[in-house]
Design an enzyme around this catalytic site. Structure first.
Site, PDB file in Angstrom:
ATOM      1  CG  ASP A  79      -1.929   1.015   1.317  1.00 39.79           C
ATOM      2  OD1 ASP A  79      -2.412   1.442   0.251  1.00 39.79           O
ATOM      3  OD2 ASP A  79      -2.300   1.421   2.447  1.00 39.79           O
ATOM      4  CG  HIS A  80      -0.415   4.903   0.349  1.00 39.41           C
ATOM      5  ND1 HIS A  80      -0.838   5.923  -0.474  1.00 39.41           N
ATOM      6  CD2 HIS A  80      -1.508   4.526   1.055  1.00 39.41           C
ATOM      7  CE1 HIS A  80      -2.120   6.152  -0.272  1.00 39.41           C
ATOM      8  NE2 HIS A  80      -2.558   5.303   0.643  1.00 39.41           N
ATOM      9  N   GLY A 176      -7.101   8.462   7.826  1.00 35.68           N
ATOM     10  CA  GLY A 176      -7.163   8.715   9.262  1.00 35.68           C
ATOM     11  C   GLY A 176      -8.597   8.809   9.776  1.00 35.68           C
ATOM     12  CB  SER A 208     -11.929   4.167   8.043  1.00 39.07           C
ATOM     13  OG  SER A 208     -11.046   3.071   8.038  1.00 39.07           O
TER      14      SER A 208
HETATM   15  P1  13P Z   1      -8.482   4.860   6.311  1.00 40.16           P
HETATM   16  O1  13P Z   1      -7.540   5.725   7.105  1.00 40.16           O
HETATM   17  O2  13P Z   1      -9.764   5.595   6.027  1.00 40.16           O
HETATM   18  O3  13P Z   1      -8.719   3.548   6.912  1.00 40.16           O
HETATM   19  O4  13P Z   1      -7.803   4.620   4.873  1.00 40.16           O
HETATM   20  C1  13P Z   1      -6.847   3.622   4.716  1.00 40.16           C
HETATM   21  C2  13P Z   1      -6.181   3.672   3.391  1.00 40.16           C
HETATM   22  O5  13P Z   1      -6.567   4.356   2.471  1.00 40.16           O
HETATM   23  C3  13P Z   1      -5.007   2.810   3.218  1.00 40.16           C
HETATM   24  O6  13P Z   1      -4.384   3.002   1.985  1.00 40.16           O
HETATM   25  O1  G3H Z   2      -3.146   4.729   3.901  1.00 37.53           O
HETATM   26  C1  G3H Z   2      -2.556   3.850   4.460  1.00 37.53           C
HETATM   27  C2  G3H Z   2      -2.568   3.410   5.832  1.00 37.53           C
HETATM   28  O2  G3H Z   2      -3.463   4.058   6.635  1.00 37.53           O
HETATM   29  C3  G3H Z   2      -1.181   3.260   6.281  1.00 37.53           C
HETATM   30  O3  G3H Z   2      -0.878   3.862   7.462  1.00 37.53           O
HETATM   31  O4  G3H Z   2       1.528   4.435   6.977  1.00 37.53           O
HETATM   32  O5  G3H Z   2       0.553   4.498   9.315  1.00 37.53           O
HETATM   33  O6  G3H Z   2       0.951   2.314   8.174  1.00 37.53           O
HETATM   34  P1  G3H Z   2       0.636   3.760   8.023  1.00 37.53           P
HETATM   35 ZN    ZN Z   3      -4.461   5.057   1.282  1.00 37.98          ZN
END
Ligand code: 13P
Ligand code: G3H
Ligand code: ZN
Length: 302
Positions: A79-80, A176, A208
């Protein structure tokens, strides 16, 4: 079974549902997400951020993912991803999907780097999610104050030029717990426009719901969360109906885990066997993920 992100998401696009992508950082979260998916007979995406990898270690997370893939149809996804070395490491170790997040770059540079990453990943049969526009909010490593909503024509040009397999778009969500001052509102018209002209599956980050029952429970047992608000289930339903095929959730899992751990510690101060603290938290995540799967419509699709 481990599947590519592309295979799961293309099927979701045809079937008009979304696959939940849940962030994990430890064994209990992997087990909970996998167990919920198994019970609901749903495909799932288990994803780890760069922050999760630096917390738990890439090979630990990879092995946990592989264990889960023995009994659920899933993709293991970065992710990201921003650090190109981490992206290469994930491809090398066997992740079946990665995100390259070039949303901090200007449009042309985002296209250039995304295209390069797509080249590396596709050679190893790994799918690529990319991002256009800016999803606001704060994660461990990614911070952005402003939300820049995705222009439909940019999204089409970006998808065509990069060859990515799915595309994260900005339609008003942010990362968040503090997404909206009150009621949530997504730009569904913009989503419709994008979905009309972009042929690959679309991804919703920052999705979320921040259930008020969990916020109340956490606050009751000592958290100081103030007054956070997320994306309502009604808005998520609309998003799925209008073309979103992958929904990212992290914050709700954190809230559920945190609230339950706090409750046990407060109500049973004599307990110090961590299994007795973490088992109810894991069960709470199973319940939460099962509800998300049903909301997204991926139940029974594995
Ligand atoms: P939330 O913070 O809304 O759970 O989003 C998570 C997210 O986009 C992870 O890539
Ligand atoms: O969007 C992604 C998650 O909320 C990742 O959060 O970088 O704190 O693991 P984190
Ligand atoms: Zn994200």
């Amino acid at each position: 079974m481990l599947e590519t992100g592309k295979k799961l998401l293309d099927k979701a696009q045809k079937g008009n549902y979304a696959i939940g992508a849940f962030n994990v950082v430890n064994m209990e979260l992997v087990q909970a997400v996998a167990e919920a998916s198994r019970i609901e007979k749903s495909p799932v995406i288990i994803q780890t951020s760069e922050g999760a990898i630096s917390y738990a270690g890439l090979s630990f997370l990879y092995e946990l993912g592989m264990e889960a893939s023995k009994y659920v149809s899933m993709a293991l996804h970065l992710d990201h991803g921003r650090d190109l070395n981490i992206i290469k490491d994930c491809i090398k170790i066997g992740y079946s999907s990665i995100m390259y997040d070039g949303s901090h770059l200007d449009f042309k540079e985002n296209i250039r780097v995304t295209k390069k990453v797509v080249g590396w990943a596709h050679k190893q049969n790994v799918s690529v999610e990319a991002e256009i526009g800016t999803i606001g909010g704060a994660e461990d490593k990614i911070k952005s104050r402003t939300i820049i909503l995705t222009e439909p024509s940019d999204a089409k040009e970006f998808a065509d030029k990069t060859g990515c397999d799915s595309l994260a778009i900005a339609i008003g969500t942010s990362h968040g717990a503090y997404k909206f001052a009150g009621k949530s509102k997504l730009d569904i018209n913009r989503l419709r426009e994008i979905n009309k002209i972009v042929k690959i599956p679309l991804v919703l980050h920052g999705a979320s719901s921040v259930p008020q029952s969990l916020v109340r429970k956490a606050n009751k047992y000592g958290a100081k969360l103030g007054n956070p608000h997320g994306v309502s289930e009604g808005e998520l339903r609309k998003a799925v109906k209008n073309g979103i095929n992958k929904i990212n959730t992290d914050t709700d899992l954190r809230l559920a885990f945190d609230a339950t751990v706090r409750q046990i510690i407060k109500e049973k101060p004599e307990v110090f066997d961590i299994r007795k603290i973490l088992s109810p938290a894991r069960q709470e995540i199973i319940n939460l993920v099962r509800n998300k799967i049903k909301l997204f419509g991926s139940n029974g699709k594995a």
